[in-house]
Design a protein around this motif. Structure first.
Motif: not given
Length: 275
Positions: A254-267
């Motif tokens: 689980y992550w917040c894309p605004t508060c935790q910028p960086g690489p991430a997969p498609v949710p």
């Protein structure tokens, strides 16, 4: 799988209930241990190491147990009804005053106390070790930074790096440090701070069953864990959900894309799996 603080609290309660008591009943119902009867043995202590528990006896042996996904130890007074079915019981340790029942404990072993390290010697420093020191912190940092090419979310779960963090604290540590779980460990700012925060959160919750990372007690007092699709408590962005890891090591992240910028997969769109 339970976090290290859950196992620590179970060990603390078992230690207070059983230490010094002689077992009137010492049944081991695990398939590999059914021939052993611990009745008559005195419990000399109970110790937790990461997510492992050792119940020690006066004959120089220890009963090792690991909760895995659904195991637990319950404490009762003599004559009380059990809260889980009897067929799930894998150990029954009863003194004159207390009855400890280990349910759904898939991993159990009876071994010499002097050989406990055979089962836990490979682990990294235990974040809830009462003797935690600067040396422990330095060793955890060495192991953490050695995994520089791996994703930090996976490294936090690796018990060989440091013992005690599960999916809840992995998720919350990444949020509180403002990093995506998919950030490479080599790119994590202040890795020593990540380790210190992991220990702080475990310590904060070690003596209570409620696990809060926000500072508030009550149900679901987490920043992002198990809050997929809900609004971030800080910025209002929708919390995203995706799977991290492969095979048996895969966990819901689980992550917040605004508060935790960086690489991430498609949710993912599917409902997240519960712990």
């Amino acid at each position: 799988m339970p976090e290290g603080d859950t196992v620590y609290l179970a060990g603390k309660r078992l230690r207070a209930a059983l230490t010094g008591g002689t077992l009137l009943r010492g049944e081991l119902r695990h398939p590999r241990l059914v021939e052993h009867d611990l009745a008559g043995r005195t419990v000399t202590g109970v110790a937790s190491v990461g997510k492992h528990l050792f119940t020690r006896f006066d004959d120089g042996r220890s009963l090792h147990s690991h909760f895995r996904m659904d195991g637990s130890w319950h404490l009762y007074r003599p004559g009380m009804s059990w809260q889980r079915p009897a067929h799930e019981a894998r150990a029954v340790l009863a003194t004159a005053d207390r009855v400890a029942v280990g349910f759904a404990l898939h991993d159990m072993e009876l071994l010499p106390t002097a050989e406990e390290s055979r089962l836990v010697g490979h682990l990294g420093p235990d974040l809830l070790d009462p003797d935690w020191s600067e040396d422990h912190a330095a060793e955890a940092l060495r192991r953490f930074t050695a995994r520089g090419a791996s994703e930090v979310g996976s490294v936090l779960l690796e018990q060989r790096v440091m013992a005690g963090v599960g999916n809840l604290y992995k998720t919350e540590v990444c949020f509180l440090r403002g990093i995506s779980p998919w950030t490479l460990t080599a790119d994590v700012p202040d890795p020593a701070g990540v380790i210190a925060l992991s220990r702080e959160l475990l310590l904060r919750n070690a003596d209570r069953p409620e696990q809060s990372t926000t500072g508030e007690l009550g149900r679901n007092q987490h920043w992002v864990f198990e809050r997929g699709g809900q609004r971030c408590r800080r910025c209002g962005t929708r919390i995203r959900v995706a799977e991290q890891g492969d095979g048996v090591y895969a966990r819901v992240a689980y992550w917040c894309p605004t508060c935790q910028p960086g690489p991430a997969p498609v949710p993912t769109r599917r409902p997240p799996r519960r712990r």
